[in-house]
Design a protein around this motif. Structure first.
Motif, PDB file in Angstrom:
ATOM      1  N   ILE A  86      18.263   2.615 -32.354  1.00  0.00           N
ATOM      2  CA  ILE A  86      19.051   1.480 -31.869  1.00  0.00           C
ATOM      3  C   ILE A  86      20.055   1.950 -30.819  1.00  0.00           C
ATOM      4  CG2 ILE A  86      20.780  -0.227 -32.538  1.00  0.00           C
ATOM      5  CD1 ILE A  86      19.333  -0.432 -35.232  1.00  0.00           C
ATOM      6  N   THR A  87      20.669   3.097 -31.073  1.00  0.00           N
ATOM      7  CA  THR A  87      21.626   3.663 -30.111  1.00  0.00           C
ATOM      8  C   THR A  87      20.960   3.912 -28.762  1.00  0.00           C
ATOM      9  OG1 THR A  87      22.947   4.694 -31.854  1.00  0.00           O
ATOM     10  CG2 THR A  87      23.141   5.627 -29.631  1.00  0.00           C
ATOM     11  N   LEU A  88      19.744   4.462 -28.807  1.00  0.00           N
ATOM     12  CA  LEU A  88      19.041   4.786 -27.562  1.00  0.00           C
ATOM     13  C   LEU A  88      18.607   3.525 -26.801  1.00  0.00           C
ATOM     14  CD1 LEU A  88      16.905   7.826 -28.771  1.00  0.00           C
ATOM     15  CD2 LEU A  88      18.904   7.854 -27.260  1.00  0.00           C
ATOM     16  N   LYS A 118       9.271   8.223 -31.426  1.00  0.00           N
ATOM     17  CA  LYS A 118      10.038   6.998 -31.658  1.00  0.00           C
ATOM     18  C   LYS A 118      11.288   6.975 -30.786  1.00  0.00           C
ATOM     19  CE  LYS A 118      11.900   4.146 -35.368  1.00  0.00           C
ATOM     20  NZ  LYS A 118      11.952   3.922 -36.838  1.00  0.00           N
ATOM     21  N   PHE A 119      11.946   8.121 -30.650  1.00  0.00           N
ATOM     22  CA  PHE A 119      13.129   8.201 -29.784  1.00  0.00           C
ATOM     23  C   PHE A 119      12.739   7.951 -28.327  1.00  0.00           C
ATOM     24  CE2 PHE A 119      15.605  11.203 -32.818  1.00  0.00           C
ATOM     25  CZ  PHE A 119      15.961  10.122 -33.604  1.00  0.00           C
ATOM     26  N   GLY A 120      11.587   8.498 -27.928  1.00  0.00           N
ATOM     27  CA  GLY A 120      11.128   8.302 -26.553  1.00  0.00           C
ATOM     28  C   GLY A 120      10.878   6.831 -26.257  1.00  0.00           C
ATOM     29  N   MET A 121      10.232   6.130 -27.180  1.00  0.00           N
ATOM     30  CA  MET A 121       9.979   4.695 -27.002  1.00  0.00           C
ATOM     31  C   MET A 121      11.291   3.926 -26.915  1.00  0.00           C
ATOM     32  SD  MET A 121       6.558   4.098 -27.134  1.00  0.00           S
ATOM     33  CE  MET A 121       6.189   2.531 -27.931  1.00  0.00           C
ATOM     34  N   ALA A 122      12.255   4.287 -27.790  1.00  0.00           N
ATOM     35  CA  ALA A 122      13.537   3.578 -27.800  1.00  0.00           C
ATOM     36  C   ALA A 122      14.280   3.786 -26.486  1.00  0.00           C
ATOM     37  CB  ALA A 122      14.379   4.071 -28.982  1.00  0.00           C
ATOM     38  N   ALA A 123      14.263   5.022 -25.979  1.00  0.00           N
ATOM     39  CA  ALA A 123      14.955   5.311 -24.721  1.00  0.00           C
ATOM     40  C   ALA A 123      14.304   4.566 -23.552  1.00  0.00           C
ATOM     41  CB  ALA A 123      14.964   6.813 -24.458  1.00  0.00           C
ATOM     42  N   MET A 124      12.984   4.513 -23.544  1.00  0.00           N
ATOM     43  CA  MET A 124      12.297   3.796 -22.473  1.00  0.00           C
ATOM     44  C   MET A 124      12.602   2.293 -22.543  1.00  0.00           C
ATOM     45  SD  MET A 124      10.710   5.757 -20.407  1.00  0.00           S
ATOM     46  CE  MET A 124       9.721   4.496 -19.602  1.00  0.00           C
ATOM     47  N   LYS A 137      10.216  11.459 -17.433  1.00  0.00           N
ATOM     48  CA  LYS A 137      11.550  11.805 -17.927  1.00  0.00           C
ATOM     49  C   LYS A 137      12.139  10.583 -18.637  1.00  0.00           C
ATOM     50  CE  LYS A 137      13.970  10.461 -13.676  1.00  0.00           C
ATOM     51  NZ  LYS A 137      14.877  10.907 -12.591  1.00  0.00           N
ATOM     52  N   GLY A 138      13.355  10.760 -19.167  1.00  0.00           N
ATOM     53  CA  GLY A 138      14.036   9.638 -19.817  1.00  0.00           C
ATOM     54  C   GLY A 138      13.347   9.123 -21.067  1.00  0.00           C
ATOM     55  N   GLY A 139      12.525   9.970 -21.712  1.00  0.00           N
ATOM     56  CA  GLY A 139      11.785   9.575 -22.915  1.00  0.00           C
ATOM     57  C   GLY A 139      10.297   9.492 -22.687  1.00  0.00           C
ATOM     58  N   ALA A 140       9.859   9.291 -21.429  1.00  0.00           N
ATOM     59  CA  ALA A 140       8.434   9.193 -21.146  1.00  0.00           C
ATOM     60  C   ALA A 140       7.709  10.496 -21.471  1.00  0.00           C
ATOM     61  CB  ALA A 140       8.229   8.828 -19.674  1.00  0.00           C
ATOM     62  N   GLU A 141       8.423  11.620 -21.338  1.00  0.00           N
ATOM     63  CA  GLU A 141       7.811  12.928 -21.600  1.00  0.00           C
ATOM     64  C   GLU A 141       7.501  13.143 -23.080  1.00  0.00           C
ATOM     65  OE1 GLU A 141      12.254  13.569 -21.988  1.00  0.00           O
ATOM     66  OE2 GLU A 141      10.844  12.274 -20.920  1.00  0.00           O
ATOM     67  N   LEU A 142       8.037  12.301 -23.945  1.00  0.00           N
ATOM     68  CA  LEU A 142       7.835  12.453 -25.390  1.00  0.00           C
ATOM     69  C   LEU A 142       6.683  11.602 -25.914  1.00  0.00           C
ATOM     70  CD1 LEU A 142      11.596  12.224 -26.479  1.00  0.00           C
ATOM     71  CD2 LEU A 142      10.253  14.298 -26.029  1.00  0.00           C
ATOM     72  N   THR A 195       0.722   4.013 -22.152  1.00  0.00           N
ATOM     73  CA  THR A 195       0.050   2.769 -21.743  1.00  0.00           C
ATOM     74  C   THR A 195       0.812   1.556 -22.265  1.00  0.00           C
ATOM     75  OG1 THR A 195      -2.111   3.873 -21.738  1.00  0.00           O
ATOM     76  CG2 THR A 195      -2.095   1.455 -21.917  1.00  0.00           C
ATOM     77  N   GLN A 196       1.262   1.637 -23.498  1.00  0.00           N
ATOM     78  CA  GLN A 196       2.031   0.540 -24.077  1.00  0.00           C
ATOM     79  C   GLN A 196       3.337   0.330 -23.317  1.00  0.00           C
ATOM     80  OE1 GLN A 196       2.828   0.952 -28.299  1.00  0.00           O
ATOM     81  NE2 GLN A 196       4.489  -0.571 -28.236  1.00  0.00           N
ATOM     82  N   MET A 197       4.015   1.423 -22.955  1.00  0.00           N
ATOM     83  CA  MET A 197       5.291   1.292 -22.257  1.00  0.00           C
ATOM     84  C   MET A 197       5.101   0.739 -20.845  1.00  0.00           C
ATOM     85  SD  MET A 197       7.505   1.830 -24.436  1.00  0.00           S
ATOM     86  CE  MET A 197       8.721   1.364 -23.224  1.00  0.00           C
ATOM     87  N   ILE A 198       4.011   1.097 -20.201  1.00  0.00           N
ATOM     88  CA  ILE A 198       3.729   0.540 -18.869  1.00  0.00           C
ATOM     89  C   ILE A 198       3.595  -0.972 -18.956  1.00  0.00           C
ATOM     90  CG2 ILE A 198       1.976   0.405 -17.051  1.00  0.00           C
ATOM     91  CD1 ILE A 198       1.476   3.418 -17.469  1.00  0.00           C
TER      92      ILE A 198
END
Length: 284
Positions: free
Chosen positions: A163-165, A209-215, A234-239, A246-249
């Motif tokens: 949630i913080t991210l 999970k942190f990467g998804m939250a940051a993105m 970067k910014g979480g995408a690397e995780l 694909t989901q984040m795109i």
């Protein structure tokens, strides 16, 4: 006939009856004593048999009570164990020790109910076996409860960090460092308890999970920022895994569309407000 006188023969009398005297006085009490001793021995044997019968009955009663009482003690302690696990008490550091003391206290209460040596010994043996069994269970459930509590604490902490991210994706590296320090601590609840493969899987799942939250946090700030992070890894995408990328795109594209819809809504709202203001001016 020849003038000789024939004298009768007198036979000497032999007394066969013992004369009355001190001997008779002594022999009579001895006979009475022998009879009394015989009755005493019979009475003693009867009393001994009665005592043995009473002892046998007492032992049988104790044996029957031991079985029933041990079942009751086991049931009570099992319920107490379950309540301790459900309440989280089993996760406390001294739970196993305190529960063992509770078992000892309970079996000691039970031991006071028996009146025969055999019953006391059988109860002691049964109680020792019961105490050893519950000691093993207490140690087991303590370990389980500690693991469950640690897993719950881990889930709550990860959810809060996610949630913080989403609110501030710039904290990604700080959150990751803190998390890895916790789970990789050799003296902590994770690295010291989990096999390396399980620990690696846990770390992988959490960092994703942190990467998804940051993105998602970046999308909320600006779809352009999220698109740039995805492009540069970067910014979480690397995780993220390939499927997650694909989901984040898709979510970034939706972010752009949502922003367009919001922009159009604001434009329409602004237009209505300007039109109303113009009408009010004309009425004046």
């Amino acid at each position: 006939d020849d003038g000789e006188t024939i004298m009768p023969t007198i036979r000497e009398y032999q007394q066969t009856v013992a004369p009355a005297g001190p001997g008779a006085v002594i022999n009579a009490p001895l006979a009475i004593a022998d009879a009394a001793a015989t009755r005493g021995r019979a009475l003693g044997e009867a009393m001994s048999q009665t005592g043995a019968l009473v002892q046998d009955i007492g032992e049988r009663i104790d044996k029957s009570r031991i079985q029933a009482n041990q079942a009751t003690v086991r049931a009570e302690l099992t319920v107490e164990m379950q309540k301790a696990v459900e309440s989280g008490l089993a996760a406390t550091p001294d739970f196993a020790q305190k529960f063992s003391e509770r078992v000892a206290e309970r079996v000691e209460q039970d031991a006071k109910q028996y009146r025969t040596f055999v019953g006391t010994q059988m109860a002691a043996n049964a109680s020792a076996s019961l105490a050893a069994e519950f000691k093993v269970q207490a140690n087991h459930y303590q370990a389980v409860a500690v693991g469950q509590q640690a897993a719950l604490a881990h889930t709550l902490a990860v959810d809060r960090d996610a949630i913080t991210l989403q609110q501030d994706p710039q904290q990604l590296q700080s959150v990751l460092n803190s998390y890895l320090s916790m789970v990789q601590d050799p003296n902590g609840n994770f690295a010291s308890r989990l096999p390396k493969q399980k620990l690696d899987e846990l770390i992988q799942h959490t960092t994703e999970k942190f990467g998804m939250a940051a993105m998602r946090g970046a999308i909320n700030i600006s779809p352009e920022l999220a698109a740039e992070n995805m492009k540069e890894g970067k910014g979480g995408a690397e995780l993220l895994t390939a499927d997650q990328r694909t989901q984040m795109i898709a979510e970034i594209d939706r972010g752009f569309r949502d922003r367009e819809v919001e922009d159009e809504r604001r434009i329409r709202l602004q237009a209505r407000e300007e039109a109303k203001a113009q009408e009010d001016t004309m009425l004046d």
